[in-house]
Design a protein around this motif. Structure first.
Motif, PDB file in Angstrom:
ATOM      1  N   SER A   1       0.828  -1.213   0.000  1.00  0.00           N
ATOM      2  CA  SER A   1       0.000   0.000   0.000  1.00  0.00           C
ATOM      3  C   SER A   1       0.861   1.262   0.000  1.00  0.00           C
TER       4      SER A   1
ATOM      5  N   GLY B   1       0.857   4.215  -2.700  1.00  0.00           N
ATOM      6  CA  GLY B   1       0.679   5.623  -2.313  1.00  0.00           C
ATOM      7  C   GLY B   1       1.761   6.512  -2.908  1.00  0.00           C
TER       8      GLY B   1
ATOM      9  N   ALA C   1       1.401   9.486  -5.683  1.00  0.00           N
ATOM     10  CA  ALA C   1       1.931  10.837  -5.485  1.00  0.00           C
ATOM     11  C   ALA C   1       2.781  11.258  -6.678  1.00  0.00           C
TER      12      ALA C   1
ATOM     13  N   MET D   1       0.480  12.315  -9.365  1.00  0.00           N
ATOM     14  CA  MET D   1      -0.137  13.612  -9.072  1.00  0.00           C
ATOM     15  C   MET D   1       0.846  14.758  -9.338  1.00  0.00           C
TER      16      MET D   1
ATOM     17  N   GLU E   1      -5.790  -5.633  -1.709  1.00  0.00           N
ATOM     18  CA  GLU E   1      -6.358  -4.275  -1.669  1.00  0.00           C
ATOM     19  C   GLU E   1      -5.431  -3.317  -2.416  1.00  0.00           C
TER      20      GLU E   1
ATOM     21  N   PHE F   1      -6.000  -1.376  -6.044  1.00  0.00           N
ATOM     22  CA  PHE F   1      -5.847   0.074  -6.077  1.00  0.00           C
ATOM     23  C   PHE F   1      -4.865   0.485  -7.177  1.00  0.00           C
TER      24      PHE F   1
ATOM     25  N   LYS G   1      -5.981   2.750 -10.304  1.00  0.00           N
ATOM     26  CA  LYS G   1      -5.447   4.114 -10.462  1.00  0.00           C
ATOM     27  C   LYS G   1      -4.419   4.196 -11.588  1.00  0.00           C
TER      28      LYS G   1
ATOM     29  N   VAL H   1      -4.243  16.354   0.602  1.00  0.00           N
ATOM     30  CA  VAL H   1      -5.044  15.450  -0.227  1.00  0.00           C
ATOM     31  C   VAL H   1      -6.035  14.716   0.678  1.00  0.00           C
TER      32      VAL H   1
ATOM     33  N   GLU I   1      -9.016  16.512  -8.235  1.00  0.00           N
ATOM     34  CA  GLU I   1      -7.683  15.986  -8.561  1.00  0.00           C
ATOM     35  C   GLU I   1      -6.891  15.654  -7.298  1.00  0.00           C
ATOM     36  N   ARG I   2      -7.382  16.101  -6.162  1.00  0.00           N
ATOM     37  CA  ARG I   2      -6.688  15.788  -4.902  1.00  0.00           C
ATOM     38  C   ARG I   2      -7.537  14.898  -3.998  1.00  0.00           C
TER      39      ARG I   2
ATOM     40  N   ILE J   1      -8.945  11.036  -3.418  1.00  0.00           N
ATOM     41  CA  ILE J   1      -8.625   9.656  -3.800  1.00  0.00           C
ATOM     42  C   ILE J   1      -9.618   8.693  -3.156  1.00  0.00           C
ATOM     43  N   ALA J   2     -10.420   8.063  -3.993  1.00  0.00           N
ATOM     44  CA  ALA J   2     -11.341   7.039  -3.494  1.00  0.00           C
ATOM     45  C   ALA J   2     -10.577   5.728  -3.388  1.00  0.00           C
ATOM     46  N   VAL J   3     -10.561   5.135  -2.211  1.00  0.00           N
ATOM     47  CA  VAL J   3      -9.844   3.858  -2.081  1.00  0.00           C
ATOM     48  C   VAL J   3     -10.801   2.672  -2.005  1.00  0.00           C
TER      49      VAL J   3
ATOM     50  N   ALA K   1     -11.661  -0.449   1.874  1.00  0.00           N
ATOM     51  CA  ALA K   1     -10.357  -1.085   2.110  1.00  0.00           C
ATOM     52  C   ALA K   1      -9.557  -0.219   3.083  1.00  0.00           C
TER      53      ALA K   1
ATOM     54  N   ASN L   1      -5.645  -0.576   3.272  1.00  0.00           N
ATOM     55  CA  ASN L   1      -5.013   0.106   2.144  1.00  0.00           C
ATOM     56  C   ASN L   1      -5.127   1.624   2.299  1.00  0.00           C
TER      57      ASN L   1
ATOM     58  N   VAL M   1      -1.763   3.606   1.853  1.00  0.00           N
ATOM     59  CA  VAL M   1      -1.631   4.549   0.735  1.00  0.00           C
ATOM     60  C   VAL M   1      -1.396   5.954   1.293  1.00  0.00           C
TER      61      VAL M   1
ATOM     62  N   LEU N   1       1.716   8.411   0.400  1.00  0.00           N
ATOM     63  CA  LEU N   1       1.538   9.798  -0.061  1.00  0.00           C
ATOM     64  C   LEU N   1       2.310  10.763   0.844  1.00  0.00           C
TER      65      LEU N   1
ATOM     66  N   LYS O   1       3.037  14.673   0.510  1.00  0.00           N
ATOM     67  CA  LYS O   1       1.653  15.130   0.634  1.00  0.00           C
ATOM     68  C   LYS O   1       1.249  15.198   2.110  1.00  0.00           C
TER      69      LYS O   1
END
Lengths: 299, 326
Positions: free
Chosen positions: A139, A143, A147, A150, A173, A177, A181, B39, B60-61, B63-65, B68, B71, B75, B79, B84
């Motif tokens: 995960s 992430g 980033a 983005m 998971e 993801f 994405k 974010v 744009e900022r 994030i649908a996860v 979960a 995760n 995530v 980030l 972030k």
């Protein structure tokens, strides 16, 4: 058959500034370091790190965009180790590539060390993540890859995972993801050595059909012999070359031999979680030294 | 008398009502404008936790996860490592309920700059019943090293806290609620992480509360005042790091302490306060208003708070009992 021939051709054509032979010699050194570290620590995991030596060596000494003298280099590639218990191989590669002095390797698992039994990013510059509880790196890697997207950065996130940890739900998971994405900058490498603490992965809780599962999670899947340096380098270069031609994450299933390089350790799950005793360490180093001579004298 | 410096609403009966989750949503929306690194991530509950306002304005900022939570936490950590400032949201029962290990290692041990912000804490979730009523989350988060734990007490304070935790560098867990509750603070009321607020001074007992119980304590204090019992009311919005000085000084003065929280009676605010008093050898009689080692059930929030003993009347009773022990 055609596929096989094409692959062979590719391997033959592999042009690398650093020769495969040199990488193999480095890998041999890394193996010797791992044995010395684990013997000095008198605890830790032996089989996993030994099986992953070619892959880590190829990454640290050939593939990764990184600077050991500047671990925070802005657009460096990220190496995320998800199965933290194989960290001796990462520590050995980091020391040998200049992140920290090699003599520090012998502090592994000892009080006040920067080389924790499972890696801690706050202790040792150059470690991107802390890990131990399985699957968490997947995960984190996703992430970081997100980033990068983005921020319109081009670096690659390599996520190193074990096969056993694919029994954890979090892995799936994270892969769901990464696929959703469109993280084509996520490159997973699965150490398919078929051992876990309690026995052989396929006996304890089968993860097959692994390739089909990964494909169903919208990943591009590659396979390689993770102990053949040439094949490792070529496959990694190939995956990187294809990265921007796809929107999918890439996963490499790396078939490796746990305990690779030491005859009495190879393919024995008993060596998953124990270090060598004195005579075992001596025998292992003797074997590795003999292997070194063979590498030097070949070609 | 309310502490004048805090600019609280004078007459509680005239205070407006709003949900603390709305405060979070507004705070996050404001942050979106102020800080491009912020974010938002959500595990399929963006409207419920009020992240939808941020998501609509800054798609744009956002994030649908999906569903979960493990995760979600991981995530968010990734980030954060890439610079972030992730706000990761779900319900308190799921996050930190289902991702405690990820919170522990990927976020706290790693000092990832993640803000785990969870709504629907406590019994006031209501009709959804016990599975969705987080009554243990303060206990399981405040034991984690490197983690700041915040339980804001009304919608305005939640907004201020949301903005404050974005400026703070490090992992934060913040819990808030679904139900509309009294907004007893004003725009001028200060908020600082780790700084408890003495809302009202008193001499007979100190009542320390967090979250939606703070307004209940203020109501109780009015009643007690009329009966001649002078209560010092502390809004302890930051469970960790706890405000040692404010709490110790107050309890040393009153020698009686009652805690009030929408949480199990063990491991939460009460545990934090009593540990502190023991550490500093402060002798005091004590009592609590909290859930008695039980799971909740379905019902309206008002019915549940009554049934489980978390009303102003329960606080009045408990304070009287404790003062008698002095």
């Amino acid at each position: 058959m055609q596929k096989k021939a094409a692959k062979k051709e590719m391997i033959k054509e592999a042009s690398s500034e650093i020769s495969i032979k040199k990488l193999e010699l480095t890998a041999n050194k890394i193996r010797q370091d791992i044995i010395k570290m684990l013997f000095a620590a008198n605890s830790g995991h032996t089989a996993g790190p030994l099986g992953m030596v070619e892959i880590f060596t190829a990454l640290y000494f050939k593939i990764l965009k990184h600077d050991p003298k500047n671990p925070k280099l802005e657009d460096r590639d990220r190496l995320i180790l998800s199965n933290g218990h194989i960290c001796p191989v990462q520590y050995a590669c980091m020391a040998n590539s200049g992140y920290f002095p090699e003599k520090e390797l012998l502090t592994l698992r000892k009080i006040n060390t920067r080389l924790q039994g499972h890696p801690n990013r706050l202790d040792l510059p150059g470690l991107e993540n802390s890990s131990g509880p399985l699957a968490q790196g997947s995960s984190i890697a996703a992430g970081i890859a997100l980033a990068a997207k983005m921020d319109r950065k081009d670096y690659t996130v390599f996520c190193l995972m074990s096969d056993g940890e694919h029994q954890e739900g979090q892995i799936w998971e994270a892969l769901m993801f990464a696929g959703n994405k469109k993280l084509n900058n996520f490159i997973g490498i699965i150490d398919r050595n078929n051992i876990q603490i309690d026995g052989y992965v396929e006996d304890i809780m089968s993860i097959e059909p692994l390739r089909q599962k990964l494909e169903a999670f919208n990943c591009n899947v590659y396979e390689m012999n993770g102990n053949d340096m040439k094949e490792v380098v070529v496959t990694l270069e190939n995956v990187l070359k294809n990265r921007n031609k796809t929107t999918r994450p890439s996963i490499i299933i790396a078939k490796t031999v746990p305990g690779k390089g030491i005859s009495f350790m190879e393919n024995k799950y008993e060596w998953h979680g124990r270090p060598p005793k004195k005579e075992e360490a001596e025998a292992a180093l003797k074997e590795l030294q003999a292997e070194r001579e063979i590498i030097i004298n070949k070609r | 008398m309310l502490n004048k410096d805090l600019h609280l609403v004078d007459d509680l009966s005239k205070a407006e009502k709003a949900a603390t989750r709305d405060g979070f949503g507004k705070g996050l929306l404001e942050l979106g404008e102020k800080n491009k690194d912020v974010v938002g991530l959500c595990a399929d509950l963006k409207e419920s936790v009020r992240m939808n306002w941020f998501a609509e304005k800054y798609p744009e900022r956002y994030i649908a996860v999906g569903v979960a939570e493990q995760n979600l936490a991981g995530v968010a950590a990734g980030l954060a490592f890439a610079g972030k400032i992730p706000f990761a949201s779900s319900f308190s029962v799921f996050s930190p309920g289902r991702n405690w290990d990820q919170l522990r290692v990927s976020i706290c041990y790693s000092k990832a700059n993640v803000k785990l912000c969870s709504s629907h804490a406590g019994l006031t979730v209501g009709e959804d019943g016990a599975t969705h009523q987080a009554l243990e989350d303060i206990a399981i988060t405040r034991v984690l090293p490197n983690l700041v734990v915040i339980v804001p007490s009304d919608a305005l304070e939640t907004k201020k806290a949301t903005i404050a935790i974005a400026k703070y560098q490090g992992p934060v867990y913040m819990r808030f609620s679904r139900e509309k509750t009294l907004v007893y603070t004003t725009e001028q009321t200060p908020f600082e992480i780790g700084k408890a607020l003495v809302l009202k001074e008193g001499n007979d007992a100190t009542v320390i509360a967090c979250g939606i119980m703070v307004a209940e304590v203020l109501k109780a204090a009015e009643v007690l005042e009329k009966e001649g019992i002078s209560v010092e009311v502390i809004n302890n919005h930051t469970i960790k790091p706890i405000d040692v000085e404010t709490i110790i000084n107050s309890v040393k003065k009153t020698k009686a302490v009652v805690t009030a929280e929408e949480h199990q009676k063990t491991g939460g605010l009460r545990g934090a306060v009593l540990e502190l008093l023991a550490e500093y050898d402060v002798m005091a009689v004590s009592g609590y208003v909290a859930v008695e080692d039980k799971f909740g059930e379905s019902g309206t929030s008002v019915e549940l708070l009554e049934k489980y003993g978390l009303t102003a009347a329960d606080i009045v009773e408990e304070v009287k009992k404790v003062v008698k022990k002095k």
